[in-house]
Design a protein around this motif. Structure first.
Motif, short mmCIF file in Angstrom:
data_model
loop_
_atom_site.label_atom_id
_atom_site.label_comp_id
_atom_site.label_asym_id
_atom_site.label_seq_id
_atom_site.Cartn_x
_atom_site.Cartn_y
_atom_site.Cartn_z
N THR A 11 23.90 30.07 27.85
CA THR A 11 24.32 31.08 26.86
C THR A 11 25.83 31.24 26.79
N GLY A 12 26.56 30.53 27.65
CA GLY A 12 28.01 30.63 27.62
C GLY A 12 28.57 31.83 28.35
N TRP A 13 27.73 32.50 29.13
CA TRP A 13 28.13 33.63 29.97
C TRP A 13 27.82 33.23 31.41
N VAL A 14 28.72 32.54 32.07
CA VAL A 14 28.45 32.06 33.42
C VAL A 14 28.85 33.14 34.43
N PRO A 15 27.88 33.73 35.13
CA PRO A 15 28.21 34.77 36.11
C PRO A 15 29.08 34.20 37.23
N THR A 16 30.21 34.85 37.47
CA THR A 16 31.16 34.43 38.49
C THR A 16 31.69 35.69 39.17
N HIS A 17 30.80 36.57 39.56
CA HIS A 17 31.19 37.88 40.08
C HIS A 17 32.05 37.76 41.34
N VAL A 18 32.87 38.77 41.54
CA VAL A 18 33.78 38.82 42.68
C VAL A 18 33.41 40.02 43.55
N SER A 19 33.28 39.78 44.84
CA SER A 19 33.13 40.91 45.76
C SER A 19 34.48 41.10 46.45
N ILE A 20 34.82 42.35 46.69
CA ILE A 20 36.11 42.71 47.28
C ILE A 20 35.86 43.24 48.68
N SER A 21 36.55 42.66 49.65
CA SER A 21 36.36 43.07 51.04
C SER A 21 37.69 43.41 51.70
N ILE A 22 37.63 44.36 52.59
CA ILE A 22 38.76 44.69 53.46
C ILE A 22 38.23 44.67 54.89
N HIS A 23 38.86 43.88 55.73
CA HIS A 23 38.45 43.76 57.13
C HIS A 23 36.96 43.45 57.27
N GLY A 24 36.46 42.57 56.39
CA GLY A 24 35.07 42.15 56.47
C GLY A 24 34.05 43.09 55.86
N GLU A 25 34.49 44.25 55.37
CA GLU A 25 33.57 45.21 54.74
C GLU A 25 33.70 45.12 53.22
N TYR A 33 32.65 36.97 34.27
CA TYR A 33 31.95 35.88 33.60
C TYR A 33 32.94 34.84 33.13
N LEU A 34 32.55 33.60 33.21
CA LEU A 34 33.31 32.50 32.63
C LEU A 34 32.71 32.26 31.25
N LYS A 35 33.52 32.44 30.21
CA LYS A 35 33.02 32.38 28.84
C LYS A 35 33.46 31.10 28.13
N SER A 36 32.54 30.52 27.36
CA SER A 36 32.86 29.34 26.56
C SER A 36 32.91 29.67 25.07
N HIS A 37 32.80 30.94 24.72
CA HIS A 37 32.87 31.42 23.33
C HIS A 37 33.17 32.91 23.36
N GLY A 38 33.33 33.52 22.18
CA GLY A 38 33.65 34.95 22.12
C GLY A 38 32.48 35.82 21.69
N MET A 39 31.28 35.26 21.63
CA MET A 39 30.14 36.04 21.15
C MET A 39 29.61 37.01 22.21
N GLY A 40 29.13 38.16 21.74
CA GLY A 40 28.51 39.14 22.62
C GLY A 40 29.47 40.05 23.35
N TYR A 59 41.75 27.53 24.54
CA TYR A 59 41.46 28.95 24.74
C TYR A 59 40.25 29.18 25.63
N TYR A 60 39.26 28.32 25.50
CA TYR A 60 38.06 28.41 26.33
C TYR A 60 38.05 27.28 27.33
N PRO A 61 37.53 27.51 28.52
CA PRO A 61 36.90 28.73 28.99
C PRO A 61 37.93 29.82 29.29
N LYS A 62 37.45 31.05 29.25
CA LYS A 62 38.27 32.20 29.62
C LYS A 62 37.47 33.04 30.60
N MET A 63 38.16 33.84 31.40
CA MET A 63 37.50 34.75 32.33
C MET A 63 37.38 36.11 31.65
N LEU A 64 36.18 36.71 31.77
CA LEU A 64 35.94 38.00 31.15
C LEU A 64 35.32 38.95 32.16
#
Length: 175
Positions: A11-25, A33-40, A59-64
């Protein structure tokens, strides 16, 4: 959305979520999402994509950073509630900025054209992109009649994000 494959490579919405940690927590997440178009996205940047293409820029891919298919303002850098209780407002602002810069550096290292954060709160937008500059208000007759404001932002440093503003209209049916 991921389980139903609404967001996927196909669908052109590639989940690439980021988790943020400090000192392992783990203290936060970014819905990325990594996008290959501007739809949605409900932000129409096809003119940006066309202009980039006309100038030989990919322009694509772009991070959203966004909630797919949802034009609703809300937090986009998601901290555990403890973060707001344990850190000062300035420290949270600094962490927003650090996450935004991490995303930008990741995009640069990965040859991704840009990072977009859609429908974020005013607090996050200010922390990431700075204050809007009211010196750029459109004062022509049409602007006054329709109440159109066109604030501009002068980047404060070379790594600043540029704020993009838009208007949403909400209708209510009182019948």
């Amino acid at each position: 959305l991921e389980e139903s494959n609404c967001v996927s490579n196909e669908t052109g919405w590639v989940p690439t979520h980021v988790s943020i940690s400090i000192h392992g927590e783990t203290i936060g997440y970014v819905p990325l999402y990594l996008k290959s178009h501007g739809m949605g996205e409900f932000i129409f940047d096809n003119h940006w994509a066309e202009m980039a293409g006309a100038n030989g820029i990919q322009y694509y891919p772009k991070m959203l950073v966004a909630v797919p298919f949802t034009p609703v303002t809300g937090r986009r850098i998601l901290w555990k509630q403890r973060m707001y209780e344990s850190y000062t407002e300035q420290e949270v602002a600094d962490m927003h900025r650090a996450v935004a810069m991490f995303l930008r550096k990741t995009a640069e290292r990965s040859n991704i054209s840009s990072v977009h954060i859609n429908f974020m709160t005013e607090e996050e937008a200010t922390n990431v992109g700075g204050n809007l500059d009211d010196d750029g208000l459109d004062n022509d007759v049409r602007g006054r009649e329709h109440g159109n404001r066109k604030p501009t932002l002068r980047p404060q440093a070379k790594d600043d994000y540029i704020r993009r503003t838009s208007v949403q209209y909400h209708w209510r049916n009182f019948n």
